[in-house]
Design an enzyme around this catalytic site. Structure first.
Site, PDB file in Angstrom:
ATOM      1  N   GLY A   1       0.820  -1.204   0.000  1.00 17.10           N
ATOM      2  CA  GLY A   1       0.000   0.000   0.000  1.00 17.10           C
ATOM      3  C   GLY A   1       0.853   1.252   0.000  1.00 17.10           C
ATOM      4  O   GLY A   1       1.798   1.364   0.780  1.00 17.10           O
TER       5      GLY A   1
ATOM      6  N   THR B   1       5.137   1.882   5.747  1.00 11.31           N
ATOM      7  CA  THR B   1       3.769   1.429   5.951  1.00 11.31           C
ATOM      8  C   THR B   1       3.047   2.366   6.890  1.00 11.31           C
ATOM      9  O   THR B   1       3.578   2.728   7.942  1.00 11.31           O
ATOM     10  CB  THR B   1       3.676  -0.015   6.502  1.00 11.31           C
TER      11      THR B   1
ATOM     12  N   ASP C   1       0.614   1.463   8.503  1.00 13.48           N
ATOM     13  CA  ASP C   1       0.170   0.604   9.606  1.00 13.48           C
ATOM     14  C   ASP C   1       1.121   0.635  10.799  1.00 13.48           C
ATOM     15  O   ASP C   1       0.743   0.241  11.906  1.00 13.48           O
ATOM     16  CB  ASP C   1       0.012  -0.838   9.129  1.00 13.48           C
TER      17      ASP C   1
ATOM     18  N   MET D   1      -8.067   2.518   8.828  1.00 14.14           N
ATOM     19  CA  MET D   1      -7.311   1.337   8.413  1.00 14.14           C
ATOM     20  C   MET D   1      -6.570   0.701   9.591  1.00 14.14           C
ATOM     21  O   MET D   1      -6.193   1.383  10.544  1.00 14.14           O
ATOM     22  CB  MET D   1      -6.325   1.687   7.304  1.00 14.14           C
ATOM     23  N   GLY D   2      -6.320  -0.587   9.476  1.00 10.11           N
ATOM     24  CA  GLY D   2      -5.600  -1.327  10.507  1.00 10.11           C
ATOM     25  C   GLY D   2      -6.166  -2.723  10.652  1.00 10.11           C
ATOM     26  O   GLY D   2      -7.221  -2.908  11.259  1.00 10.11           O
ATOM     27  N   ARG D   3      -5.477  -3.703  10.076  1.00  6.98           N
ATOM     28  CA  ARG D   3      -5.983  -5.081  10.086  1.00  6.98           C
ATOM     29  C   ARG D   3      -5.813  -5.716  11.456  1.00  6.98           C
ATOM     30  O   ARG D   3      -6.778  -6.179  12.076  1.00  6.98           O
ATOM     31  CB  ARG D   3      -5.250  -5.901   9.015  1.00  6.98           C
TER      32      ARG D   3
ATOM     33  N   GLU E   1     -10.761  -0.989  11.074  1.00 11.21           N
ATOM     34  CA  GLU E   1     -11.417  -1.877  10.126  1.00 11.21           C
ATOM     35  C   GLU E   1     -11.245  -3.345  10.514  1.00 11.21           C
ATOM     36  O   GLU E   1     -12.032  -4.197  10.123  1.00 11.21           O
ATOM     37  CB  GLU E   1     -10.841  -1.669   8.725  1.00 11.21           C
TER      38      GLU E   1
ATOM     39  N   ARG F   1      -3.952   7.633   3.461  1.00 15.46           N
ATOM     40  CA  ARG F   1      -2.601   7.367   2.975  1.00 15.46           C
ATOM     41  C   ARG F   1      -2.234   8.207   1.749  1.00 15.46           C
ATOM     42  O   ARG F   1      -1.080   8.195   1.314  1.00 15.46           O
ATOM     43  CB  ARG F   1      -2.447   5.882   2.642  1.00 15.46           C
TER      44      ARG F   1
END
Length: 419
Positions: free
Chosen positions: A12, A141, A143, A189-191, A246, A303
């Site tokens: 990403g 990233t 993240d 965002m953030g798995r 998310e 992003r």
């Protein structure tokens, strides 16, 4: 540095990834590299022999400055997973034949966790075959979940955008009054790691109380408890704003976004595409409490917002790009550049290199002690960690009132076809 360098971007994109590319290019040229090639769409494009000479596109200092201010991946990105070496040596033979053809001395890959897996495998194959090319990972990233580094380039700018956006959303939510209240749920965002979602707390200050609740994926999510907490807050105020990741999951490990819709798309690394968490929760709360709700997905905006980039982030991204070239030039391979925080006040940070084998396929999560209030907020230590990373601004180069970017090679070719 006597031969050539090749650099790619993967995963990403961020608002700072092109600043790292600029750092790689400038440092490689300053250290005597003959040519600096750019892979188009990462290692996947390299396998198809798609690459450019960056000197054809970064011709002036203005070009370099525009590149630093251009969001997305200038070279194009990919999510390509290299096979294990014992499964398919032909892929590696093809890559190394291309590197030989281009007389590559150093291979620099700008990316996140999956990209470091690529550096690990390529450097291992170089050792097995005795190949002289050196492989260095350059962290990137939003993240912020790479191991062994204090933080990752791209995260500071995303955190700055999230904090700013949350503050504006909170301000907007109080404009109108609704009989049963308003609940706004913002999906970030953030798995598996909640670094981005936690940045919503940056909205808190003398002129803003910040979001009412913040939910990170490190803690399991209870739907009924969430409803009850929202209801309790609505008894005291007319507007509730919640930041959620998310990737929040129920106690049985199911993504909340899957409660409403099935998740069909899975990438090459086995990651499900997560979307719709805020929409599901907004519908649920509206049905349960009878109040007005809004669901907001920041999505790619967090992003891509180079107009709101952090100056610290852009400078550090450029720094790690240069440090990657320096490490390769000095004989390192199978390493990743990391950022080491030296002090908070004044904020100082330096670079080192670490073994990529200790970084690839690992995830740095938010420390448990930084998550408070039963998993519904982040601590002051979290905020103190993030705040130095969002400092300063990078003024866009404005043309006709809109930021000017450096065209990507793909865009140039498409414009040429049209004309």
């Amino acid at each position: 540095m006597k031969r050539n360098v090749i650099v790619g971007q993967s995963g990403g994109p961020t608002a700072a990834i092109n600043s790292s590319l600029a750092g790689v290019y400038r440092t490689a040229k300053d250290r005597g590299a003959n040519k600096v090639y750019g892979m188009l769409h990462g290692v996947q494009g390299l396998l198809e022999e798609k690459y450019i000479d960056l000197s054809d596109h970064i011709k002036t200092e203005l070009d370099a400055e525009l590149l630093k201010r251009t969001p997305a991946a200038f070279l194009g990105s990919c999510r390509y997973k290299l096979p294990e070496i014992h499964e398919d040596r032909d892929v590696y033979d093809k890559i190394f034949a291309i590197l030989d053809k281009l007389d590559i001395e150093a291979f620099i890959y700008i990316g996140g966790n999956d990209s470091m897996d690529t550096i690990k495998k390529l450097s291992d194959y170089a050792i097995i075959t005795g190949h002289p090319t050196r492989f260095i990972g350059c962290p990137k990233t939003i993240d912020n979940d790479l191991a062994l580094t204090d933080h990752t380039p791209g995260y500071g700018s995303a955190a700055k955008y999230i904090g700013t956006s949350m503050k504006e959303i909170i301000r907007d939510s109080f404009c109108l009054e609704y009989s049963n209240g308003l609940v706004t749920i913002v999906e970030i965002m953030g798995r598996n790691a909640g670094w981005l979602t936690g940045a919503a707390a940056l909205a808190q200050g003398e002129d803003c109380e910040g979001p009412d609740m913040i939910y990170l994926p490190e803690h399991s999510f209870d739907l009924v408890k969430f409803r009850d907490k929202v209801q309790k807050i609505l008894e005291k105020k007319t507007s509730v704003v919640v930041a959620i990741s998310e990737g929040i999951c129920t106690e049985d490990g199911r993504y909340v976004c899957e409660l409403g819709n099935s998740v069909d798309f899975v990438d090459a690394f086995g990651h499900k595409q997560l979307s719709g968490t805020a929409a599901y929760l907004a519908n649920y709360i509206a049905g349960e409490l009878g109040c007005k709700t809004r669901a907001i997905e920041l999505s790619t905006l967090q992003r891509a917002a180079s107009h709101a980039a952090s100056r610290v982030d852009i400078l550090e991204a450029y720094q790690v790009g240069g440090a990657a070239v320096k490490a390769a030039d000095e004989g390192d391979s199978g390493k990743m550049v990391v950022l080491q925080r030296l002090s908070d006040d004044p904020y100082q940070c330096g670079t080192e290199v670490k073994d990529v084998h200790k970084i690839a396929n690992d995830e740095k999560l938010v420390p448990p002690e930084w998550v408070i209030n039963g998993g519904t907020y982040v601590s002051s230590d979290f905020i103190s960690y993030v705040r130095p990373l969002i400092q300063g601004d990078v003024s866009p180069v404005m043309v006709d009132g809109i930021p000017r970017h450096l065209y990507t090679p793909r865009e140039l070719s498409e414009r040429h076809k049209v004309n």
